[in-house]
Scaffold this motif. Structure first.
Motif, PDB file in Angstrom:
ATOM      1  N   LEU A 222       0.804  -1.222   0.000  1.00 50.94           N
ATOM      2  CA  LEU A 222       0.000   0.000   0.000  1.00 50.94           C
ATOM      3  C   LEU A 222       0.835   1.269   0.000  1.00 50.94           C
ATOM      4  O   LEU A 222       0.279   2.371  -0.010  1.00 50.94           O
TER       5      LEU A 222
ATOM      6  N   PRO B 186       2.597   4.408  -1.239  1.00 47.64           N
ATOM      7  CA  PRO B 186       2.299   5.200  -2.436  1.00 47.64           C
ATOM      8  C   PRO B 186       3.299   5.008  -3.577  1.00 47.64           C
ATOM      9  O   PRO B 186       2.905   5.051  -4.747  1.00 47.64           O
TER      10      PRO B 186
ATOM     11  N   LEU C   5       2.208   1.752  -5.287  1.00 52.65           N
ATOM     12  CA  LEU C   5       0.953   1.975  -6.021  1.00 52.65           C
ATOM     13  C   LEU C   5       1.186   2.817  -7.266  1.00 52.65           C
ATOM     14  O   LEU C   5       0.529   2.613  -8.292  1.00 52.65           O
TER      15      LEU C   5
ATOM     16  N   MET D 187       1.968   0.952 -10.472  1.00 44.61           N
ATOM     17  CA  MET D 187       0.918   0.096 -11.022  1.00 44.61           C
ATOM     18  C   MET D 187       0.125   0.881 -12.062  1.00 44.61           C
ATOM     19  O   MET D 187      -0.197   2.042 -11.866  1.00 44.61           O
TER      20      MET D 187
ATOM     21  N   HIS E 213      -4.605  -1.043 -11.629  1.00 44.95           N
ATOM     22  CA  HIS E 213      -4.291  -2.169 -10.754  1.00 44.95           C
ATOM     23  C   HIS E 213      -3.979  -1.733  -9.328  1.00 44.95           C
ATOM     24  O   HIS E 213      -4.198  -2.491  -8.386  1.00 44.95           O
ATOM     25  N   GLY E 214      -3.503  -0.494  -9.140  1.00 50.28           N
ATOM     26  CA  GLY E 214      -3.278   0.019  -7.787  1.00 50.28           C
ATOM     27  C   GLY E 214      -4.605   0.165  -7.042  1.00 50.28           C
ATOM     28  O   GLY E 214      -4.704  -0.157  -5.855  1.00 50.28           O
TER      29      GLY E 214
ATOM     30  N   LEU F 165      -5.726  -3.310  -6.110  1.00 49.38           N
ATOM     31  CA  LEU F 165      -4.969  -3.807  -4.963  1.00 49.38           C
ATOM     32  C   LEU F 165      -5.513  -3.205  -3.667  1.00 49.38           C
ATOM     33  O   LEU F 165      -5.710  -3.919  -2.676  1.00 49.38           O
ATOM     34  N   ARG F 166      -5.773  -1.921  -3.668  1.00 57.67           N
ATOM     35  CA  ARG F 166      -6.340  -1.265  -2.478  1.00 57.67           C
ATOM     36  C   ARG F 166      -7.705  -1.864  -2.139  1.00 57.67           C
ATOM     37  O   ARG F 166      -8.014  -2.112  -0.973  1.00 57.67           O
TER      38      ARG F 166
END
Length: 179
Positions: free
Chosen positions: A152, A154, A157, A160, A164-165, A168-169
């Motif tokens: 997580l 930054p 992320l 990505m 996709h970030g 993921l979150r």
């Protein structure tokens, strides 16, 4: 065709047929966030692939791919996990998988957080525990196992692409991690 006859249409499209379909129809995909879990089922690590984009940029991604004609969603998940993580990944996909979200990828940026310049795609997204040895396959350059907190970050992320970030979150939030 009678009710007992099977459709013998081939499941693969030619490049031209796929391009034509992508211009007219949403295409079904699966996204999978591979995770390692402890004996209590708590996530200890998230697997992120490292890939080179068409323009040479290095990006992190989750496992993702198209569902083929006459292919069950579960089978598509297993196929893409093996393709990207290797045959010894040992994913634990339930008999009847349930996505944690549905991601809509549009060719026009900004419609949703998800973007695919080739097509409009609808993706069912899953968290999939893996317990075996994983080795990047096909066009994946590397596989990094990060703690949920590291994933997580930054800076991670920001590496990505295509939303996709965000995915993921959403996956980590679904698993109870503060995001």
């Amino acid at each position: 065709m009678g009710p007992l006859e099977l459709d013998n249409t081939p499941s693969w499209l030619s490049r031209e047929e796929l391009d034509s379909a992508r211009e007219r129809l949403p295409i079904l995909y699966v996204d999978a966030v591979p995770v390692r879990v402890d004996e209590r089922g708590a996530v200890t690590a998230v697997g992120l692939l490292l890939r080179a984009s068409a323009d040479g940029e290095i990006l992190r991604e989750v496992v993702s791919g198209r569902v083929l004609y006459h292919e069950r969603v579960r089978d598509a998940l297993l196929r893409h996990l093996e393709k990207d993580l290797g045959p010894m990944a040992l994913p634990r996909v339930p008999a009847s998988p349930v996505p944690f979200t549905v991601a809509e990828y549009f060719p026009t940026p900004g419609v949703t957080p998800f973007h695919d310049p080739r097509q409009h795609a609808v993706s069912l997204a899953f968290v999939v525990p893996v317990s075996g040895d994983c080795a990047p396959q096909q066009d994946a350059l590397d596989l990094a196992w990060l703690t949920p907190e590291e994933a997580l970050d930054p800076s991670v992320l920001a590496e990505m692409d295509r939303g996709h970030g965000v995915l993921l979150r959403q996956a980590l939030s679904h698993l109870g991690h503060p995001v």
